[in-house]
Design an enzyme around this catalytic site. Sequence first.
Site, PDB file in Angstrom:
ATOM      1  N   TYR A 189      -6.223   6.582   2.084  1.00 42.27           N
ATOM      2  CA  TYR A 189      -5.895   5.253   1.560  1.00 42.27           C
ATOM      3  C   TYR A 189      -5.117   4.452   2.602  1.00 42.27           C
ATOM      4  CZ  TYR A 189      -3.743   1.620  -1.300  1.00 42.27           C
ATOM      5  OH  TYR A 189      -3.304   0.410  -1.786  1.00 42.27           O
TER       6      TYR A 189
ATOM      7  N   TRP B 146       2.151   6.106  -6.756  1.00 42.93           N
ATOM      8  CA  TRP B 146       0.845   5.585  -6.385  1.00 42.93           C
ATOM      9  C   TRP B 146      -0.173   6.719  -6.249  1.00 42.93           C
ATOM     10  CZ3 TRP B 146      -1.823   1.602  -7.173  1.00 42.93           C
ATOM     11  CH2 TRP B 146      -2.966   1.306  -6.424  1.00 42.93           C
TER      12      TRP B 146
ATOM     13  N   GLU C 274      -2.435  -1.554  -9.702  1.00 43.23           N
ATOM     14  CA  GLU C 274      -1.004  -1.757  -9.408  1.00 43.23           C
ATOM     15  C   GLU C 274      -0.214  -1.863 -10.713  1.00 43.23           C
ATOM     16  OE1 GLU C 274       0.676  -1.407  -6.713  1.00 43.23           O
ATOM     17  OE2 GLU C 274      -0.850  -1.563  -5.148  1.00 43.23           O
TER      18      GLU C 274
END
Length: 186
Positions: free
Chosen positions: A16, A46, A38
Amino acid sequence: MKRCGWAGEDPLYVDYHDREWGVPVHDETTLFELLILEGAQAGLSWITILRKRESYREAFEGFDPERVARFKKPRIENLLQNPGIVRNRLKVESAVTNAKAFLKIQDEVGSFDRYLWDFVGGKPRKNAWKSLAELPAKTEESDLLSKDLKQRGFKFVGSTICYAYMQAVGLVNDHVVGCFRYREIT
């Protein structure tokens, strides 16, 4: 190869970081996807969301905002039983609410991309942080984005979430200057 310290060693996180984070995004579907993810991340890590990303894509119809905007109560109840996503009612319902608001912005402005990029004058802000400790949790621009999104009916779009979103979609380059991606994205 030096990376931002937050990428750690988890292959999913590293990928990522190396391929997506901070790269300017103009694709409407990707902008919607990352906005929803988000918001889903609020209060979680995350990496938790990255591990559930494929399940989210399936559950939310490839993040097609027109389809998500049509989700009704039975579909939401079904999603709340899906272990592949964060089963928080407010977050799931906010995805539907946000899809409707996203479509309204597209109708009003022509694209969510145009709307979003106006908050940084149409081009990425290039920061020059030497360490992760210097990165802000929010900025004046994220405050303005958050306020405007909330006025338009969006949910889970506080300033900190908005800044993380701005970082993710490349409105700001917050890779530390020693990271190999800093120069590649710049």
